[in-house]
Design an enzyme around this catalytic site. Sequence first.
Site, mmCIF file in Angstrom:
data_model
loop_
_atom_site.group_PDB
_atom_site.id
_atom_site.type_symbol
_atom_site.label_atom_id
_atom_site.label_comp_id
_atom_site.label_asym_id
_atom_site.label_seq_id
_atom_site.Cartn_x
_atom_site.Cartn_y
_atom_site.Cartn_z
ATOM 1 N N TYR A 85 -9.500 -11.082 -6.995
ATOM 2 C CA TYR A 85 -8.536 -11.031 -8.103
ATOM 3 C C TYR A 85 -8.662 -12.230 -9.025
ATOM 4 O O TYR A 85 -8.313 -12.158 -10.194
ATOM 5 C CB TYR A 85 -7.109 -10.951 -7.550
ATOM 6 C CG TYR A 85 -6.831 -9.672 -6.806
ATOM 7 C CD1 TYR A 85 -6.569 -8.489 -7.485
ATOM 8 C CD2 TYR A 85 -6.846 -9.633 -5.420
ATOM 9 C CE1 TYR A 85 -6.325 -7.310 -6.801
ATOM 10 C CE2 TYR A 85 -6.596 -8.462 -4.734
ATOM 11 C CZ TYR A 85 -6.341 -7.310 -5.429
ATOM 12 O OH TYR A 85 -6.106 -6.153 -4.742
ATOM 13 N N LYS A 143 -2.307 -2.580 8.013
ATOM 14 C CA LYS A 143 -3.403 -2.110 8.846
ATOM 15 C C LYS A 143 -3.307 -2.748 10.227
ATOM 16 O O LYS A 143 -2.984 -3.922 10.361
ATOM 17 C CB LYS A 143 -4.743 -2.452 8.196
ATOM 18 C CG LYS A 143 -4.965 -1.726 6.868
ATOM 19 C CD LYS A 143 -6.291 -2.088 6.251
ATOM 20 C CE LYS A 143 -6.537 -1.323 4.949
ATOM 21 N NZ LYS A 143 -7.827 -1.674 4.319
ATOM 22 N N ARG A 158 0.863 -1.180 0.000
ATOM 23 C CA ARG A 158 0.000 0.000 0.000
ATOM 24 C C ARG A 158 0.904 1.236 0.000
ATOM 25 O O ARG A 158 2.028 1.191 0.496
ATOM 26 C CB ARG A 158 -0.908 0.009 1.228
ATOM 27 C CG ARG A 158 -1.815 -1.207 1.353
ATOM 28 C CD ARG A 158 -2.593 -1.149 2.663
ATOM 29 N NE ARG A 158 -3.508 -2.290 2.811
ATOM 30 C CZ ARG A 158 -3.187 -3.422 3.431
ATOM 31 N NH1 ARG A 158 -1.974 -3.568 3.962
ATOM 32 N NH2 ARG A 158 -4.072 -4.411 3.532
ATOM 33 N N HIS A 185 -3.726 -9.394 3.490
ATOM 34 C CA HIS A 185 -5.162 -9.506 3.702
ATOM 35 C C HIS A 185 -5.432 -10.456 4.868
ATOM 36 O O HIS A 185 -4.824 -11.527 4.966
ATOM 37 C CB HIS A 185 -5.865 -10.048 2.456
ATOM 38 C CG HIS A 185 -5.978 -9.039 1.357
ATOM 39 N ND1 HIS A 185 -6.232 -9.395 0.050
ATOM 40 C CD2 HIS A 185 -5.867 -7.685 1.365
ATOM 41 C CE1 HIS A 185 -6.282 -8.305 -0.698
ATOM 42 N NE2 HIS A 185 -6.056 -7.263 0.077
ATOM 43 N N ARG A 208 -0.784 -2.083 -6.920
ATOM 44 C CA ARG A 208 -1.064 -3.181 -5.981
ATOM 45 C C ARG A 208 -1.986 -4.214 -6.625
ATOM 46 O O ARG A 208 -1.759 -5.421 -6.521
ATOM 47 C CB ARG A 208 -1.683 -2.602 -4.707
ATOM 48 C CG ARG A 208 -2.030 -3.606 -3.622
ATOM 49 C CD ARG A 208 -2.384 -2.849 -2.339
ATOM 50 N NE ARG A 208 -3.160 -3.634 -1.395
ATOM 51 C CZ ARG A 208 -2.640 -4.443 -0.478
ATOM 52 N NH1 ARG A 208 -1.328 -4.596 -0.410
ATOM 53 N NH2 ARG A 208 -3.415 -5.100 0.371
ATOM 54 N N HIS A 210 -2.788 2.302 -5.900
ATOM 55 C CA HIS A 210 -3.494 1.045 -5.673
ATOM 56 C C HIS A 210 -3.580 0.219 -6.955
ATOM 57 O O HIS A 210 -3.727 -1.002 -6.886
ATOM 58 C CB HIS A 210 -4.893 1.326 -5.115
ATOM 59 C CG HIS A 210 -5.216 0.491 -3.920
ATOM 60 N ND1 HIS A 210 -4.504 0.557 -2.732
ATOM 61 C CD2 HIS A 210 -6.163 -0.466 -3.717
ATOM 62 C CE1 HIS A 210 -5.009 -0.298 -1.867
ATOM 63 N NE2 HIS A 210 -6.021 -0.933 -2.439
#
Length: 312
Positions: A291, A184, A160, A282, A259, A256
């Site tokens: 994806y 995150k 990110r 994730h 990414r 992004h």
Amino acid sequence: MTEQRPSPFTRAVRLYLDHLRVERGLAANSLLAYKRDLDRYLDFCRVRQIHEVSSVAETDITDFLVSLRTGDPEHQPLSASSAGRAVVAVRGFHRFAALEGITVTDPGRDVRPPTLPTRLPKAITVEEVEAILLASGAEGTPRALRDRALLELLYATGARISEAVGLDVDDIDLGTASVILRGKGSKERIVPVGRMALDAVSAYLVRGRPAILGSGIGGPALFLNHRGGRLTRQSAWTVLSAAVMRSGVAAEVSPHTLRHSFATHLLDGGADVRVVQELLGHASVTTTQIYTLVTIDRLREVYALSHPRARS
């Protein structure tokens, strides 16, 4: 003039935000988003003369969701994703209030965010990525070396933009060809770095970063701005935009996008979806499986063009 004390409702919201910051370790940007959504929820409840958390009913929360989607004189209507994010914040707050004994029941338990349309991530081709990367370092100046290293690293690791600009020099290990990314919730993951990205970062560390640092403030940051401080997310976005413009790539490209392209190209190359999940950071493989829809579409296209009994 005596300062007005915050209502019990406001104090409960502040307590929840402190919980997210201290105990859940939410990133600063996520906290700001939660605060913004909950402040709007507080305003909505004030208009309804609701000053106690225990006075909120399920219908109040569903009405708040409707107000988000329809808008009002002071707010534009929100998209399903933005309204859903706000409802998640409100549900989390009420769940917290019930667990902490602030309320007896959880009125948000059965409120569901709006259903989101399935959207495929935007990915560009390998050739388009290569054109952008080549355009980013064409000048060979210290800043061009920085820009090339930044974009090479974004595409090589699927980082990110906040993770990339948050890197310190010690986070990248040229010997083991890996980098520590902090995602995150301050969760760390180690991601391999490809040879071309390593070469770009090495060139930047030797010939670019010392020149940019100059007489600046110094510090551990890997990617520096012209004053020697840490590069910001906004500046990194500008770096990419300039490279896209010079490359002649017509597609809309954001950090992004690199990414998304990283994940899509890995899956196209045969990578397992669970490996890609770990690389992207994730929490759930379900997030990564979006994806696979991209690659399935490409497989259908190849099949339609190649199979003798698929062609009309």
